[in-house]
Design a protein around this motif. Structure first.
Motif, mmCIF file in Angstrom:
data_model
loop_
_atom_site.group_PDB
_atom_site.id
_atom_site.type_symbol
_atom_site.label_atom_id
_atom_site.label_comp_id
_atom_site.label_asym_id
_atom_site.label_seq_id
_atom_site.Cartn_x
_atom_site.Cartn_y
_atom_site.Cartn_z
ATOM 1 N N ASP A 195 0.851 -1.184 0.000
ATOM 2 C CA ASP A 195 0.000 0.000 0.000
ATOM 3 C C ASP A 195 0.891 1.240 0.000
ATOM 4 O OD1 ASP A 195 -2.272 -1.661 0.259
ATOM 5 O OD2 ASP A 195 -2.014 -1.716 2.422
ATOM 6 N N ALA A 196 0.302 2.379 -0.327
ATOM 7 C CA ALA A 196 1.068 3.626 -0.327
ATOM 8 C C ALA A 196 0.117 4.803 -0.175
ATOM 9 C CB ALA A 196 1.874 3.766 -1.621
ATOM 10 N N TYR A 197 0.670 5.925 0.261
ATOM 11 C CA TYR A 197 -0.136 7.137 0.361
ATOM 12 C C TYR A 197 0.737 8.361 0.139
ATOM 13 C CZ TYR A 197 1.744 7.938 5.081
ATOM 14 O OH TYR A 197 2.579 8.162 6.154
ATOM 15 N N VAL A 198 0.061 9.476 -0.121
ATOM 16 C CA VAL A 198 0.695 10.795 -0.186
ATOM 17 C C VAL A 198 -0.075 11.697 0.767
ATOM 18 C CG1 VAL A 198 1.224 12.799 -1.621
ATOM 19 C CG2 VAL A 198 1.460 10.488 -2.575
ATOM 20 N N SER A 199 0.637 12.337 1.684
ATOM 21 C CA SER A 199 -0.013 13.208 2.659
ATOM 22 C C SER A 199 -0.532 14.479 1.990
ATOM 23 C CB SER A 199 0.975 13.601 3.767
ATOM 24 O OG SER A 199 1.375 12.489 4.518
ATOM 25 N N CYS A 231 1.884 9.308 -7.883
ATOM 26 C CA CYS A 231 2.888 10.248 -8.388
ATOM 27 C C CYS A 231 2.262 11.607 -8.672
ATOM 28 C CB CYS A 231 3.539 9.700 -9.644
ATOM 29 S SG CYS A 231 4.672 8.332 -9.356
ATOM 30 N N ALA A 232 1.053 11.624 -9.248
ATOM 31 C CA ALA A 232 0.375 12.889 -9.523
ATOM 32 C C ALA A 232 0.116 13.659 -8.233
ATOM 33 C CB ALA A 232 -0.934 12.629 -10.269
ATOM 34 N N ALA A 233 -0.291 12.951 -7.180
ATOM 35 C CA ALA A 233 -0.524 13.604 -5.891
ATOM 36 C C ALA A 233 0.776 14.114 -5.288
ATOM 37 C CB ALA A 233 -1.207 12.628 -4.930
ATOM 38 N N SER A 234 1.846 13.361 -5.461
ATOM 39 C CA SER A 234 3.154 13.781 -4.944
ATOM 40 C C SER A 234 3.620 15.060 -5.640
ATOM 41 C CB SER A 234 4.161 12.653 -5.147
ATOM 42 O OG SER A 234 5.429 13.006 -4.659
#
Length: 258
Positions: free
Chosen positions: A4-8, A245-248
């Motif tokens: 899993d992964a997330y971007v704050s 990546c777009a959110a990052s």
């Protein structure tokens, strides 16, 4: 288990979050927003921090702008295998960014390169795949995962798997002793729970679970086949990674594996 992964979000960084009832708060080396406890561990303070994070800290659940289930670990390994077959040197940032376990991440400065390499992968030719299939239905029972040396079943004193040379069962001696190998075979569960494997007039009885036991009933006739694959077959991982990546890039925050 999977990756899993997330971007704050930027609510805490931009001063838009509600005040945390405990502190101080900061990002750790992997990009997780966390409670900084320089002294003795305080469980009450940590519980209060996580309650704030999961509650009304900001409009984003857990202060995550994007959260994705990227893939199960077999899916990750198959994608890495496809990258190597397509020429890993063509995707250096992407190959380095994919983890071997559920921690770490990559910074926003690398997100553009990862996106570009994902696009290049989608336009590339993908190598064929070796798979074990149920001959009666054509359904895939297991794919060859190079990183696991093809092994996908374990039991007391044995392991089994599929590789480009066929299906195999081996004993756990050192070195392993091949108990059975065939590119096409039948299986039958005996009354005592053991499995009879047969191919080309050879029959072997092994104290193991039937292959594809999650199916009811397990397949009787199985074969190792080579299937053609395309980049679209890996959309399960490519698309969530593109969104991360777009959110990052939008936030300047890292992609964090978890």
């Amino acid at each position: 288990m999977g990756l899993d992964a997330y971007v704050s979000c930027r609510c805490w960084q931009d001063g838009l979050a509600t005040p945390c009832p405990v502190g101080p708060v900061g990002h750790d080396e992997d990009g997780h927003l966390t409670l900084v406890q320089p002294g003795e561990y305080d469980a009450t303070a940590e519980n209060a921090f996580y309650a704030w994070l999961a509650g009304d800290a900001c409009p984003h659940p857990h202060m995550e702008l994007v959260s994705e289930g990227v893939a199960n670990w077999t899916g990750v390994r198959l994608f890495q295998q496809a990258l190597r077959a397509a020429g890993e040197e063509r995707f250096p940032t992407l190959a380095a960014a994919l983890p071997d376990r559920n921690d770490g991440g990559f910074p926003a400065e690398q997100a553009a390169a990862v996106l570009a390499e994902l696009d290049a992968f989608r336009a590339s030719a993908v190598a064929d795949e070796v798979a074990l299939v149920d001959e009666a239905t054509g359904q895939v029972v297991m794919q060859y995962v190079e990183a696991c040396r093809g092994v996908f079943m374990y039991g007391p004193g044995w392991h089994a798997g599929v590789d480009p040379d066929g299906f195999f069962v081996a004993g756990d001696a050192d070195p392993p002793v091949t108990l059975f190998r065939a590119a096409r075979f039948t299986q039958r569960t005996l009354p005592d729970g053991r499995v009879e494997l047969a191919a080309g007039g050879t029959r072997t009885v092994v104290a193991m679970r039937p292959v594809g036991q999650h199916r009811s009933p397990p397949p009787e006739r199985l074969a190792v086949r080579t299937r053609s694959r395309s980049a679209d077959d890996y959309a399960y991982l490519v698309e969530p990674l593109r969104r991360l990546c777009a959110a990052s890039l939008a936030t300047g925050n890292p992609v964090v594996w978890c």
